[in-house]
Scaffold this active site. Structure first.
Site, mmCIF file in Angstrom:
data_model
loop_
_atom_site.group_PDB
_atom_site.id
_atom_site.type_symbol
_atom_site.label_atom_id
_atom_site.label_comp_id
_atom_site.label_asym_id
_atom_site.label_seq_id
_atom_site.Cartn_x
_atom_site.Cartn_y
_atom_site.Cartn_z
ATOM 1 C CB CYS A 62 7.330 0.709 17.040
ATOM 2 S SG CYS A 62 7.903 1.667 15.616
ATOM 3 C CB ALA A 65 6.643 -0.033 12.045
ATOM 4 N NE ARG A 96 4.366 -2.299 4.695
ATOM 5 C CZ ARG A 96 3.653 -3.389 4.969
ATOM 6 N NH1 ARG A 96 4.200 -4.390 5.631
ATOM 7 N NH2 ARG A 96 2.398 -3.486 4.592
ATOM 8 C CG HIS A 195 -1.892 -1.625 11.864
ATOM 9 N ND1 HIS A 195 -1.779 -2.915 12.322
ATOM 10 C CD2 HIS A 195 -0.806 -1.409 11.088
ATOM 11 C CE1 HIS A 195 -0.676 -3.456 11.825
ATOM 12 N NE2 HIS A 195 -0.065 -2.566 11.075
#
Lengths: 479, 519
Positions: A62, A65, A96, A195
């Protein structure tokens, strides 16, 4: 060029067979995302960046994220608040491997999880008051924090909270940047919009509200690394090459990055972009606003590394160009030794890739350097411009799958039987159960770095250990 | 720039060696001094010391709003875990799609197994108009592609905030023939802003039982000799559920686990990928209504479900993650009482062997101070076992813990002289625990992988005994319940203690007089 031998499977037919399983409405929609690459085609021939179909087991995440997990999270000297219920921050906590150097809990917070832990009353009465308090407490308990970001989870945008007002007020109060990010998970169709939203937040709340550090002295060789999240140290094994050719990396976005590096970025002579998908937005903005050119590069595998170093050096003077040649020559014996050792063990092995927004194309030549062949590739959250950039990496006959569903990928792999599947943690054990070697290509399977020359040696070793481990040989019981 | 490279094909350096090479060390130093504009080393050192102080602890405990490193997740992951313990069941999470990617990832990283679940992939338009169409299409797709025997529906906070009505939506989808009318689609509303994953577990089990048992009370169903058992959210479920079944076999009682993930989360590698494996069947779930009793292994995972079972005329009993000698005794005595069968000699023998093992090793645990954190039931079970070993549980912390839980832990502590220095911290997080350990030191920490940051900061060794365990492999395949499980836990604790002693006595000519061959 077409794939060397793919005659055992009629891939076009396979796609149609797999689509047969869908109810009609979904079949029509999914058909547009699957294609077999044709010779001389303009692009990969798939639709992308549209909504996932309900109930099909998309692998996508999503917007939260994409913003907290990818773009903002790695900025190490800031605290990123997962604003809303407890889960989002919990699941993305240390997930991550964005490596950084710092004293965690004192001047860095990369592997910690901060949340406003919304309760029912916060949903009913709004969470702005709580957010005020959260920021006050953070600033008191972590006085060395250099900035705070507010990463919105789904409820924030639904209950009408004004996090921008809170951010402005608190920023003035504590004298540090407080950045609201509207990355609620229901926005957009994947991580990708996250992003973009995160890039825009840097534009509006860092570039517009702060200045490069006083006393920062520019040189003609100042560059940035944009879109490298330093997974397993990727940005470091890239940075070292740029420094070796004589450039000065003034900022890393965002792996092992800092607030100051974000602020100083407009001083760069050129922005170098690795992950185009997640950070092209800010590069384009800087080009428009500050006249800073940007260039994409690829540090996976020696062929692409050498090409990229030359392209980067070409933007600078002869000294840098000479240095680039020297650096390429310096690493060549190590590269040759790696290839001599591993290529015989990997030559001709077939790979199917399914990753995020960059690697489904960017890692292709690294496999080619080892004599391996890509028979299928696809992205979770690419846009059309990514698929345009993919074509020259892959060959005619390659299966392309966009936002593939677990069902499709399972069927494709089952039929095409690659020697290696290169995808994510949710896919890993599915294919290992089938007896297929697998490497996680988001986290490097807890290995890495894979970028740069130093990373290529690790990459080659890892592909070899995955494919040539004896475990695959004992899978079938003799009884 | 020297010509000698650190990296080589002969000896490939991994990240943990590569970045310690001089060229990288120099690069890091340059980045720090020229570009990071951080705080001075002195300032960082000063603040670092301050975070270890009593003064800091007071500030830390005065927190009212921010939660830092909690020991809880949100409801839907618990609901998903619960659903995955039923045969052929596909969890369907109604709401934003990213949540499902997170839950699957989290469970996969712990169990090292595939984890299947689908999302209704709601986006902005669904936020405005509701997610009915997502439910209708989603159920049809999931049913067609993944051929489940049951689809269990739960919600993300997005669907809860906009108020989607699962019961109505599912009925609507069935009217539209997304799935056959008689296809089981149990559901549970699982808002992330209420409780945590253990409440989600409770809601989903209750949702599934409700769909097969009916909502109205029916005390008069004929009861069988069967005993139901609900394990709760448990990272060691693979080992534990199998151990429970083994114990029931020894006993000769008909024990029915409701939600058994042990096969689904431990499939073999033999060339065939099993999307579903094992689990409580639909028929077994239906029949479970007629059981004479239902046991819960984790009280705080089953508050509502046990109440529901009680309303169905079943006897109920709750345990708190029963670990160790006396907790296992209680479980076996309950099984004996309910079944009318004596505890079998084989289990009595196992008990004796466990006690023997504890006696053999007690010197190493006696008086050792422990911090314990995790889910409420785990903390109680672990605390009880430590007290039995003569160890001293000092800080017992659970973000999901309530005031009632704190009292319950206190009662356990009060029951033993070894509990005198212990205290329970409900609703607190691992940043609180950091302050506690710095200001009131312990010898060992018992928790999960997230505790490794506490271990790094405080230098207190960590023992991983609860979910999630990402950075050690396969422990979940071994039980922690029953006498056999207690033995496993004992060995894990002892190994860590011995490794710790060895690591602190291995300097040649300085400390290695104590580097004993025999311990």
């Amino acid at each position: 060029m077409s794939l060397s031998e793919n005659t055992t499977v009629d891939v076009k037919n396979l796609v149609n067979e797999v689509l047969e399983a869908y109810p009609e409405k979904s079949r029509k929609r999914r058909a547009k995302h699957l294609n077999v690459l044709e010779a001389e085609a303009k692009d990969c021939g798939v639709k992308s960046n549209v909504k996932s179909i309900p109930g099909v087991m998309t692998i996508r995440g999503c917007a939260y994220a994409g913003s907290k997990g990818v773009v903002w999270g790695p900025i190490k000297d800031m605290i990123h608040i997962s604003h809303g219920p407890v889960g989002c921050g919990y699941y993305s906590w240390s997930g991550r491997r964005n490596y950084y150097i710092g004293d965690t809990g004192v001047d860095s917070w990369g592997t910690m999880h901060f949340t406003s832990d919304f309760q029912e009353k916060d949903i009913v009465f709004g969470g702005d008051k709580k957010l005020h308090k959260v920021i006050e407490e953070i600033n008191e308990l972590f006085p060395l924090v250099n900035g705070i970001s507010i990463q919105s989870e789904c409820p924030i945008g639904l209950i009408g909270d004004d996090i921008e007002a809170v951010a402005r007020a608190k920023s003035a109060e504590i004298g540090k940047p407080v950045i609201p990010v509207r990355c609620e998970g229901f926005r957009g169709v994947s991580q990708s919009l996250g992003h973009h939203i995160a890039n825009d937040a840097i534009r509006d709340w860092v570039f517009e509200k702060t200045e490069p550090k006083a006393g920062f002295v520019s040189t003609p060789y100042d560059v940035t690394i944009i879109g490298d999240y330093n997974i397993g140290g990727d940005a470091w094994s890239s940075r070292i090459l740029l420094e070796e050719i004589g450039l000065r990396v003034i900022a890393q976005w965002s792996g092992d990055g800092t607030m100051a590096e974000l602020e100083n970025t407009p001083k760069a002579k050129v922005n170098l972009i690795h992950c185009y998908r997640s950070m092209n937005y800010i590069a384009r903005h800087m080009e428009e606003k500050f006249n800073i050119p940007w260039m994409e590069y690829n540090f996976f595998g020696p062929s692409q590394i050498a090409e990229s170093l030359r392209k980067i050096a070409a933007l600078f003077d002869d000294k840098i160009k000479e240095n680039a040649e020297k650096v390429i020559a310096r690493y060549q014996p190590m590269v040759d030794a790696v290839i001599a050792k591993y290529k015989p063990r990997l030559n001709g092995k077939k790979v199917m890739i399914y990753v995020g927004g960059l690697r489904p194309r960017h890692v292709v030549d690294a496999y080619h350097d080892l004599g391996m062949e890509i028979i299928g590739t696809g992205y979770e959250f690419a846009h059309n411009d990514d698929y345009q950039r993919t074509q020259h990496y892959v060959k005619e006959g390659t299966l392309i799958y966009d936002d593939v569903t677990a069902f499709e990928l399972e069927k494709f792999v089952e039929a095409m039987r690659p020697d290696l599947v290169a995808s994510g943690i949710k896919e890993k054990y599915v294919f290992q159960k089938m007896g297929l070697p697998f490497r996680q290509m988001h986290s490097w399977d807890y290995s890495g770095p894979y970028h740069g020359y130093d990373g290529f040696a690790i990459f080659a070793r890892d592909m070899d250990l995955a494919i040539n481990n004896p475990v695959w040989g004992v899978m079938k019981a003799p009884f | 720039m020297t010509d000698k490279l650190s990296q080589s094909a002969d000896k490939v350096l991994d990240h943990y060696t590569l970045f310690r090479q001089p060229e990288y060390a120099a690069m890091f130093e340059k980045k720090k001094t020229e570009f990071e504009y951080g705080h001075s080393d002195e300032e960082v050192a000063r603040v670092s010391e301050w975070t270890k102080s009593e003064e800091y602890k007071a500030k830390n405990f005065a927190r009212e709003a921010v939660v830092i490193n909690p020991t809880k997740a949100c409801q839907p992951i618990g609901a998903m875990f619960a659903a995955q313990g039923f045969e052929g069941t596909l969890p369907f999470v109604h709401g934003s799609q990213g949540c499902v990617a997170y839950y699957r990832t989290h469970l996969t990283r712990h169990f090292k197994e595939p984890n299947s679940a689908v999302s209704s992939s709601m986006t902005e338009d669904a936020a405005v108009f509701g997610g009915l169409n997502n439910m209708i299409d989603g159920l049809a797709n999931a049913y067609a592609l993944y051929k489940p025997k049951m689809i269990a529906v739960m919600t993300t906070c997005m669907a809860e905030v906009i108020g989607d009505d699962l019961q109505g939506f599912i009925a609507n989808a069935k009217n539209k023939e997304s799935v056959p009318a008689d296809f089981p689609v149990p559901y549970a509303h699982t808002p992330a802003f209420v409780g945590s994953h253990i409440v989600g577990y409770d809601n989903m089990i209750k949702g599934i039982l409700t769909s097969f048992w009916g909502t109205s009370e029916n005390f008069d169903t004929p009861k069988t000799e069967q005993i139901n058992l609900i394990p709760g959210f448990d990272g060691f479920a693979v080992g534990n559920n199998r151990e429970l079944k083994r114990i029931a076999g020894e006993f000769g009682v008909k024990l029915q686990i409701l939600s058994d993930v042990s096969d689904n989360f431990d499939t073999p590698m033999d060339g065939e990928y099993r999307m579903y494996d094992g689990g409580t069947t639909i028929e077994e779930t239906k029949q479970a209504l007629h059981a004479k009793a239902t046991l819960s292994m984790q009280e705080y995972n089953t508050n509502q479900t046990l109440q529901f079972c009680k309303e169905k005329g079943q006897e109920v009993a709750k345990f708190n993650y029963p670990m160790g000698v006396t907790a296992t005794d209680e479980l076996l005595l309950k099984l004996a009482e309910l079944s009318g069968k004596p505890v079998p000699a084989s289990l009595k023998l196992e008990r004796g062997r466990l006690v023997d093992a504890i006696a053999d090793s007690h010197t190493h645990m006696h008086g050792k101070r422990f911090a314990v954190y995790g889910d409420p039931d785990f903390c109680i079970g672990m605390t009880r076992f430590l007290l039995e070993l003569g160890a001293e549980p000092v800080h017992i912390l659970s973000t999901s813990g309530s005031k009632k839980w704190e009292k319950q832990v206190q009662k356990v502590l009060d029951g033993s002289p070894f509990g005198a220095s212990g205290k329970a911290y409900g609703g607190k997080d691992l940043w609180h625990l950091r302050s506690l350990i710095f200001t009131d030191k312990v010898d060992y920490i018992i928790g999960n992988s997230y505790g490794k940051y506490l271990e790094r900061d405080t230098k207190v060794p960590l023992i991983r005994l609860t979910y999630p365990i990402f950075d050690r492999h396969h422990h979940h395949r071994y039980p922690t319940w029953g006498y056999q499980g207690a033995l496993n836990v004992l060995v894990r604790i002892l190994d860590r203690i011995f490794e710790d002693i060895d690591a602190s006595t291995n300097i040649v000519g300085q400390t290695d007089y104590s580097f004993d061959l025999i311990r």
